[in-house]
Design an enzyme around this catalytic site. Structure first.
Site, PDB file in Angstrom:
ATOM      1  N   GLY A  46       0.836  -1.200   0.000  1.00 36.53           N
ATOM      2  CA  GLY A  46       0.000   0.000   0.000  1.00 36.53           C
ATOM      3  C   GLY A  46       0.866   1.243   0.000  1.00 36.53           C
ATOM      4  N   GLN A  51       2.883  10.051   1.149  1.00 38.01           N
ATOM      5  CA  GLN A  51       4.198   9.405   1.171  1.00 38.01           C
ATOM      6  C   GLN A  51       5.045   9.766  -0.046  1.00 38.01           C
ATOM      7  OE1 GLN A  51       2.378   5.333   2.087  1.00 38.01           O
ATOM      8  NE2 GLN A  51       4.365   5.202   3.079  1.00 38.01           N
ATOM      9  N   CYS A  88       6.016  -0.057   7.093  1.00 36.14           N
ATOM     10  CA  CYS A  88       5.631   1.070   6.242  1.00 36.14           C
ATOM     11  C   CYS A  88       6.792   1.421   5.324  1.00 36.14           C
ATOM     12  CB  CYS A  88       5.291   2.270   7.139  1.00 36.14           C
ATOM     13  SG  CYS A  88       4.808   3.752   6.246  1.00 36.14           S
ATOM     14  N   LEU A  89       6.470   1.709   4.068  1.00 32.36           N
ATOM     15  CA  LEU A  89       7.534   2.065   3.116  1.00 32.36           C
ATOM     16  C   LEU A  89       8.238   3.351   3.518  1.00 32.36           C
ATOM     17  CD1 LEU A  89       5.834   1.180  -0.309  1.00 32.36           C
ATOM     18  CD2 LEU A  89       7.589  -0.117   0.939  1.00 32.36           C
ATOM     19  N   HIS A 130      -4.238   1.297   7.574  1.00 29.49           N
ATOM     20  CA  HIS A 130      -2.901   1.903   7.592  1.00 29.49           C
ATOM     21  C   HIS A 130      -2.820   3.075   6.619  1.00 29.49           C
ATOM     22  CE1 HIS A 130       1.657   1.502   7.764  1.00 29.49           C
ATOM     23  NE2 HIS A 130       1.496   2.219   6.670  1.00 29.49           N
ATOM     24  N   GLU A 131      -3.349   2.881   5.398  1.00 26.38           N
ATOM     25  CA  GLU A 131      -3.249   3.941   4.382  1.00 26.38           C
ATOM     26  C   GLU A 131      -4.174   5.108   4.711  1.00 26.38           C
ATOM     27  OE1 GLU A 131      -0.719   3.685   2.675  1.00 26.38           O
ATOM     28  OE2 GLU A 131      -0.399   1.545   2.949  1.00 26.38           O
ATOM     29  N   HIS A 134      -2.560   7.346   7.124  1.00 28.28           N
ATOM     30  CA  HIS A 134      -1.595   8.266   6.493  1.00 28.28           C
ATOM     31  C   HIS A 134      -2.275   9.573   6.071  1.00 28.28           C
ATOM     32  CE1 HIS A 134       2.332   6.375   6.189  1.00 28.28           C
ATOM     33  NE2 HIS A 134       1.821   5.253   5.707  1.00 28.28           N
TER      34      HIS A 134
HETATM   35 CO    CO Z   1       2.715   3.438   5.544  1.00 28.80          CO
END
Ligand code: CO
Length: 154
Positions: A46, A51, A88-89, A130-131, A134
């Site tokens: 995701g 991000q 998380c990326l 999670h997204e 963000h």
């Molecule tokens: Co993330």
């Protein structure tokens, strides 16, 4: 399509809230295409627009069942509980135990501005939560029960 730079370890930027998408145009489609390519290149499940530096409510998710794009997503129902490791990326190498609903129903828009609803369970529900976090300036570290030590991370 292009791979965009993923903002990493920038708590101040990643805590900013995103605004609604109001124009569903080529520029949005380009952003979504780039976000998907960026997510796949980074082997994530995701990615949220903030991000990649864009404070708009757009996310892409693929937990293995195909690409899902959500614009202005809102969770309308949730049920059950799951606790599991999450990363998380934007925070490579870090992982934490996070409690999430097992199932969520989401109302959102597709890339053409058409209203959509979906039901997500298990990992898909975790990714959706999670997204969406963000977009509200919340990262998994803010909601983790505890962070995992390096030897606990698979
Ligand atoms: Co993330």
């Amino acid at each position: 399509m292009a791979i965009r730079n993923i903002i990493q370890f920038d708590d101040a930027f990643l805590s900013k809230k995103s605004r609604d998408v109001v124009v569903f145009d080529k520029r949005l489609w380009q952003l979504l295409d780039d976000m998907a390519q960026t997510m796949y290149a980074a082997e994530g499940v995701g990615l949220a627009a903030p991000q990649v530096g864009i404070l708009r409510k757009a996310v892409v998710i693929d937990v293995g069942d195909g690409l899902v794009e959500l614009i202005n997503p809102v969770i309308t129902e949730k049920e059950g509980v799951q606790v599991g490791a999450e990363g998380c990326l934007s925070y490579p190498g870090e992982s934490g135990l996070v409690e999430r609903p097992f199932m969520v129903k989401v109302s959102a828009y597709d890339r053409n501005g058409k209203r959509i609803t979906l039901t997500a369970e298990a990992l898909f529900a975790r990714a959706v939560c999670h997204e969406i976090d963000h977009l509200n300036g919340v990262v998994f570290k803010n909601v983790a029960q505890r962070m995992l030590a390096p030897d606990e991370i698979k």
